[in-house]
Motif scaffolding. Sequence first.
Motif, PDB file in Angstrom:
ATOM      1  N   VAL A   1      -4.435   2.094   6.330  1.00  0.00           N
ATOM      2  CA  VAL A   1      -3.633   1.208   5.482  1.00  0.00           C
ATOM      3  C   VAL A   1      -4.184  -0.216   5.555  1.00  0.00           C
ATOM      4  CG1 VAL A   1      -1.355   0.162   5.164  1.00  0.00           C
ATOM      5  CG2 VAL A   1      -1.547   2.618   5.633  1.00  0.00           C
ATOM      6  N   LYS A   2      -4.577  -0.648   6.756  1.00  0.00           N
ATOM      7  CA  LYS A   2      -5.126  -2.001   6.924  1.00  0.00           C
ATOM      8  C   LYS A   2      -6.412  -2.176   6.117  1.00  0.00           C
ATOM      9  CE  LYS A   2      -7.323  -3.295  10.671  1.00  0.00           C
ATOM     10  NZ  LYS A   2      -7.639  -3.733  12.070  1.00  0.00           N
ATOM     11  N   THR A   3      -7.274  -1.155   6.142  1.00  0.00           N
ATOM     12  CA  THR A   3      -8.531  -1.223   5.383  1.00  0.00           C
ATOM     13  C   THR A   3      -8.250  -1.378   3.887  1.00  0.00           C
ATOM     14  OG1 THR A   3      -9.699   0.128   7.019  1.00  0.00           O
ATOM     15  CG2 THR A   3     -10.650   0.015   4.805  1.00  0.00           C
ATOM     16  N   ILE A   4      -7.304  -0.576   3.369  1.00  0.00           N
ATOM     17  CA  ILE A   4      -6.950  -0.664   1.946  1.00  0.00           C
ATOM     18  C   ILE A   4      -6.384  -2.047   1.625  1.00  0.00           C
ATOM     19  CG2 ILE A   4      -5.416   0.256   0.144  1.00  0.00           C
ATOM     20  CD1 ILE A   4      -5.613   2.978   1.678  1.00  0.00           C
ATOM     21  N   PHE A   5      -5.517  -2.559   2.515  1.00  0.00           N
ATOM     22  CA  PHE A   5      -4.900  -3.872   2.309  1.00  0.00           C
ATOM     23  C   PHE A   5      -5.961  -4.970   2.292  1.00  0.00           C
ATOM     24  CE2 PHE A   5      -2.784  -7.776   3.480  1.00  0.00           C
ATOM     25  CZ  PHE A   5      -1.574  -7.711   2.809  1.00  0.00           C
ATOM     26  N   GLN A   6      -6.924  -4.891   3.209  1.00  0.00           N
ATOM     27  CA  GLN A   6      -7.963  -5.924   3.288  1.00  0.00           C
ATOM     28  C   GLN A   6      -8.849  -5.936   2.048  1.00  0.00           C
ATOM     29  OE1 GLN A   6      -9.690  -4.764   7.029  1.00  0.00           O
ATOM     30  NE2 GLN A   6      -8.628  -6.382   8.159  1.00  0.00           N
ATOM     31  N   ILE A   7      -9.097  -4.751   1.492  1.00  0.00           N
ATOM     32  CA  ILE A   7      -9.896  -4.692   0.259  1.00  0.00           C
ATOM     33  C   ILE A   7      -9.111  -5.281  -0.907  1.00  0.00           C
ATOM     34  CG2 ILE A   7     -10.902  -3.104  -1.429  1.00  0.00           C
ATOM     35  CD1 ILE A   7     -11.550  -1.237   0.958  1.00  0.00           C
TER      36      ILE A   7
ATOM     37  N   VAL B   1       6.856   0.468   8.797  1.00  0.00           N
ATOM     38  CA  VAL B   1       6.123  -0.637   9.411  1.00  0.00           C
ATOM     39  C   VAL B   1       5.492  -0.128  10.700  1.00  0.00           C
ATOM     40  CG1 VAL B   1       6.224  -2.946  10.374  1.00  0.00           C
ATOM     41  CG2 VAL B   1       7.706  -2.337   8.449  1.00  0.00           C
ATOM     42  N   ILE B   2       4.162  -0.180  10.781  1.00  0.00           N
ATOM     43  CA  ILE B   2       3.445   0.153  12.008  1.00  0.00           C
ATOM     44  C   ILE B   2       2.794  -1.125  12.514  1.00  0.00           C
ATOM     45  CG2 ILE B   2       1.612   1.527  13.058  1.00  0.00           C
ATOM     46  CD1 ILE B   2       2.071   3.667  11.002  1.00  0.00           C
ATOM     47  N   GLU B   3       3.157  -1.494  13.733  1.00  0.00           N
ATOM     48  CA  GLU B   3       2.799  -2.806  14.280  1.00  0.00           C
ATOM     49  C   GLU B   3       3.354  -3.870  13.330  1.00  0.00           C
ATOM     50  OE1 GLU B   3      -1.234  -3.134  15.708  1.00  0.00           O
ATOM     51  OE2 GLU B   3      -1.257  -1.025  16.303  1.00  0.00           O
ATOM     52  N   ASN B   4       2.487  -4.674  12.725  1.00  0.00           N
ATOM     53  CA  ASN B   4       2.986  -5.722  11.829  1.00  0.00           C
ATOM     54  C   ASN B   4       2.687  -5.412  10.361  1.00  0.00           C
ATOM     55  OD1 ASN B   4       0.277  -5.926  12.167  1.00  0.00           O
ATOM     56  ND2 ASN B   4       0.198  -8.168  12.089  1.00  0.00           N
ATOM     57  N   LEU B   5       2.353  -4.175  10.062  1.00  0.00           N
ATOM     58  CA  LEU B   5       1.868  -3.849   8.716  1.00  0.00           C
ATOM     59  C   LEU B   5       2.849  -2.934   7.975  1.00  0.00           C
ATOM     60  CD1 LEU B   5      -0.460  -4.114   6.699  1.00  0.00           C
ATOM     61  CD2 LEU B   5      -1.546  -2.154   7.803  1.00  0.00           C
ATOM     62  N   PRO B   6       3.489  -3.430   6.901  1.00  0.00           N
ATOM     63  CA  PRO B   6       4.406  -2.594   6.114  1.00  0.00           C
ATOM     64  C   PRO B   6       3.644  -1.826   5.022  1.00  0.00           C
ATOM     65  CG  PRO B   6       4.507  -4.837   5.315  1.00  0.00           C
ATOM     66  CD  PRO B   6       3.491  -4.834   6.438  1.00  0.00           C
ATOM     67  N   PHE B   7       4.118  -0.616   4.723  1.00  0.00           N
ATOM     68  CA  PHE B   7       3.587   0.160   3.594  1.00  0.00           C
ATOM     69  C   PHE B   7       4.649   1.153   3.159  1.00  0.00           C
ATOM     70  CE2 PHE B   7       2.484   2.494   7.407  1.00  0.00           C
ATOM     71  CZ  PHE B   7       2.661   3.837   7.078  1.00  0.00           C
TER      72      PHE B   7
ATOM     73  N   VAL C   1       0.856  -1.191   0.000  1.00  0.00           N
ATOM     74  CA  VAL C   1       0.000   0.000   0.000  1.00  0.00           C
ATOM     75  C   VAL C   1       0.892   1.241   0.000  1.00  0.00           C
ATOM     76  CG1 VAL C   1      -1.708   1.303   1.337  1.00  0.00           C
ATOM     77  CG2 VAL C   1      -1.877  -1.200   1.186  1.00  0.00           C
ATOM     78  N   ARG C   2       0.492   2.257  -0.766  1.00  0.00           N
ATOM     79  CA  ARG C   2       1.288   3.485  -0.877  1.00  0.00           C
ATOM     80  C   ARG C   2       0.553   4.659  -0.241  1.00  0.00           C
ATOM     81  NH1 ARG C   2       3.052   3.102  -7.282  1.00  0.00           N
ATOM     82  NH2 ARG C   2       3.840   0.967  -7.206  1.00  0.00           N
TER      83      ARG C   2
ATOM     84  N   LEU D   1      -4.405 -12.197   8.717  1.00  0.00           N
ATOM     85  CA  LEU D   1      -3.115 -11.725   9.212  1.00  0.00           C
ATOM     86  C   LEU D   1      -3.272 -10.489  10.081  1.00  0.00           C
ATOM     87  CD1 LEU D   1      -0.920 -12.097   6.016  1.00  0.00           C
ATOM     88  CD2 LEU D   1      -0.891 -13.568   8.039  1.00  0.00           C
ATOM     89  N   TYR D   2      -4.376  -9.739   9.897  1.00  0.00           N
ATOM     90  CA  TYR D   2      -4.511  -8.442  10.571  1.00  0.00           C
ATOM     91  C   TYR D   2      -5.809  -8.385  11.347  1.00  0.00           C
ATOM     92  CZ  TYR D   2      -0.746  -7.614   7.343  1.00  0.00           C
ATOM     93  OH  TYR D   2       0.427  -7.717   6.661  1.00  0.00           O
TER      94      TYR D   2
END
Length: 399
Positions: A384-390, A245-251, A203-204, A398-399
Amino acid sequence: MEIGKLSEELEGEKAVLVGVIEQNQSEAEAIDHIDELEFLALTAGAITEKRFLQKLQRADSKTFLGSGKIEEVRKYVVDECIDMVIFDDELSPSQLRNIEKIMQVKILDRSNLILDIFASRAQTSHARTQVELAQYQYLLPRLTNMWTHLDKQKGGIGMRGPGERQIETDRRIIKDRITLLKNKLKSIDKQKAVQRGNRGQLVRAALVGYTNVGKSTIMNALSKSEVFAENKLFATLDTTVRKVVIENLPFLLTDTVGFIRKLPHQLVESFKSTLDEVREADLLIHVVDISHPNFEDHYQVVNETLAEIDKTDKPTIVVFNKIDAYQYTPQDEDDLSPKKKENYTLEELKAQWIAKMDTNKCVFISAQEKLNFDELKHVVYEEVKTIFQIRYPYNNFLY
């Protein structure tokens, strides 16, 4: 004078600033614009000695100011040995010629000054090429016989037709240079597109905002990197991308060039390729300096520029930065007039903006002092998590 070398000449020179208060503009707005012009002059290295403002329905088509005011400026320039006069709007070629004849000193307009600051700040080949292209496009309609040095860039022998004037030679050389620079940009843009394609499917997110609002400071804090940050306009010119990387989520997080009101059209055009990072971002983080008296105007300028660059509607987090520097003036109890912006406390401003925006996309922080920074990271993480999940619905576990 070589293209891109003006800043070296401006260092330590004395300047006066000139602006017009037009019919549809308040005096406070005009003063804010001239304040910004002084900051631009300081960034370029000039020393402002005096300001001149005149109320007019519109700027004079020949000399920008009225005849009496232009004579007042001329007299001050002569008496105080001023090196240059800087105008707060873009001057037409005829205005520039007329004013130069009257003043007999260096005349700059806002566009010329901004272009030169960009030239002094550009570090990469990409940015330098974009700035040089914008400078030549600005220069082309303003050619005078002073530009005879330009034929040296291509060689004068055999380059002129019979009876061709020097101004025509210079114009042709500049047009050739513009074509060369455009082709060079196309080649660089192809390389940049390959680089963006090689970043995988992360995600960017892109930091956007008015110049000098603290985007680079936020970038450094989130990415734990050392992007250049300075309390001057356009401290960041070259686009910087970092993995966060915030928590376990890279972007991916991009720091982009700051916007400004009255941004020269030539720069908007030539920097559109740099702002591909904005166009291709999945999430925008719009940073606003809430300590600035006209932060709402700056917010609007950025939104208008973004609309010109990218017509799509992206999810956006608005980050009000510099809450540690916010100051307000309490309204007199006997004053029954409506409150002005400067009369609102920070808490009242928060309530106003949260009421008109999604509370999950509106954060108040100090990047310098790390105030409310955990809240910012949480909001960015959730977006970022919402965008990744979509994008990757099968990886939701994973999240």
